[in-house]
Design an enzyme around this catalytic site. Sequence first.
Site: not given
Length: 794
Positions: A220, A251, A255, A333, A365, A367, A466, A535, A737
């Site tokens: 990702q 998902f 990342e 988050r 998913r 976060f 964020t 995100a 998400e």
Amino acid sequence: MANLNPPSPDSGDHAAKTEPQQSSGVDRSLPHESARKHVTGEAVFVDDRLTLRNQLHLYVRLSPHAHAKITRLDTGPCYDVDGVALVVTSKEIPGELDIGTIFPGDLLLADGKVEYAGQPVLIVAADDPDTAYRAAQAANIDYDPLPATLDIKEALAKNQLVNDKRWQKRGNAKHALANAPHVIHGEINIGGQEHFYLEPQASSAVPTEDGGMIVYASTQNPTDVQRLVAKVLGTQMCNVVVDTRRIGGGFGGKETQAAGPACMTAVVAHLTGRPAKICLYRHDDMIMTGKRHPFYNRYTVGFDDNGTVQGIEITLASSCGYSPDLSAAIMDRAMFHSDNAYYLGDVSINGYCCKTNIASNTACRGFGAPQAMVTIETVMDEIASYLGKDPLEVRKVNFYDDDAGRNTTHYYQTVQHNLLKIVTEQVETSGNYHARRKAIREFNRRSPILKKGLAITPIKFGISFTASFLNQAGALIHLYTDGSIHLNHGGTEMGQGLNTKIAQVVAEEFQVGIERIQISATRTDKVPNTSATAASSGADLNGKAAQNAARILKQRLITFASEHFQTNEDEIVFRNGSVDIGDKTLSFEELVQLSYFNQISLSSTGFYRTPDVYYDEEQARGRPFYYYVFGAACSEVIIDTLTGEYKVLRVDICHDVGSSINPAIDQGQVEGGFVQGMGWLTTEELIWDKQGRLVTDSPSNYKVPTIADIPIDFRVSLLENNRNPEQTIFHSKAVGEPPFMLAISVLGALKNAISSTSESGIAPRLDTPATPERVLQAIKALSSKTPGCSSSGS
């Protein structure tokens, strides 16, 4: 021979040509661009790429211990296996060993000690996968076990953290609690979740001239893979190209943690000069990679006779695993979403990122937001139980409300364009909530064994990274002289329909059919310095970047046509594959070709950065989100009080997607997100043994939802006539998400059904996942309680 003469704008009756009505662009339910390839097996993933001459296959030997010193590492026996080309340990890495994304601590290979069961210790490269596996088992490795911390509470008690304590506050929570008419204390354990992408972690690397490297990665985050590959090879990023055409689900699990396999293949390719490839076996993938963070959360809440929260203290503690990974951002988050849909009065929130000896947990998913939102929804249920009220009534009195002046979050962002009442009332009405609740009470009175439950829960989910600098994206568009369009952007397609949406944006800008547009693989040498597709911002960011590139090119064509035909620019209109230029009409391809012959550039990059997003960590205040997504779900369940088994009978959803670019894809995302969230809260249980080894390490013992688990009656509606007031891409909203958290309504319905087994109506204590075993335990625990609140009250 091709005709190289420029077309004559006056030849033929262009105005008389009839174009079919455009069937592409935005606000259209076009099919996913790879849907047919997915179902026929034609879609090419990393492991489907053709085997190259002299290609090596990798296998990784993993640690069996959660925490231990490596006292002996003898790779000599590996070379006794025919077909082995290379064995790599930490000592053979040509560049840096640490591949931490933000903070250091993630080692490509263990160096002197291991810190979780499943940590990579060595890599074997051989002519085929079986040989690599057999040779890896031949290595002699001795360990001296060390004490391991496996429990969040133990790590919290020891103050064993991977990042500094986080905090957010508003007002004086202690004073508010001291003066509240009612106070409840409680805690909840919230389980993690395996990403369970269909395509395991996979990568292949091909060495090129001058020490360069092309890496085909299922990631990702191509730019981060590029950076980390360059880092472990000891070279510059410009020498590394990362190519990602599609990934079979992510998902969040791809990342940061896709970097490990990618770096492994690149190191082997660099050291041997041969192509290298790895595709993890499912078992190895599950024990080697991190999950959604398990959380242990505590709360003390003060409220009045109406159930209105006056003050609250929340402690969030996450099991991060052995290294930082993205845990600090995930905790941030979680803290941002500790309010979910509710104005909480005076607030104090503390977050602890606990170090434990398991695989480093990572993005998943939502976060961190789901773990916090489950907690505040538990609080709402317990307030309702304490006061003997309908939980929906308590939720409503605590909603953010512009009219009541209760519209500022605990991090001091104003909740603008609030749709909470609208989506909730729509579900309340379409789901016939009050009549069904009454009918369920009657059913439960008559049914001694089977009990039903019903619950409505809302969501308010903030959209933006964020970390503000990540809110940027790039794109590249080429117009070819036949009118076809090449499009590239920085997002990765993982099945969510991103490429389809971006193509629709470009088709809309040029007013051409989507069949003209070809999106190529995401590549770091086409669009550099990209942010991860995460995100929920993939379409927001990359759609705007592609729109920017398209508008630059469109303006060039307009300026040229205006000068060439001596027509005002406002008389030039693109529509249905044609361009009206005053009293003339050219096909799109005729205008493009004419521009080419007049030496007009037909290529452009585009860029976008999200405006007005900022956050001051020292002050714990700002505007971390560009906008909010809202939604509500009503779920009905039935449980067997003798076994704890249950079934989701009906779900009604109203979800806010703004002005949808592709309603069919958005509805699919809502349905899929809900079912995945339902799995996290019900059947997907992660279990480690006392030695820190993951026991639920395969599809046979880790239970994701199947077709049989989908609600029998599943009603999903997208909120209509709802244009996002912010300047997002065609006023749409993110959809990746937020729907995941709608599944919290299933947990609420289960608790409602369980509470009906007791005359007291007490809200049960129910940790997640709410497996049938936990449901049965909650029923038995409730039968032994006296009337009152499930948490300690004062």
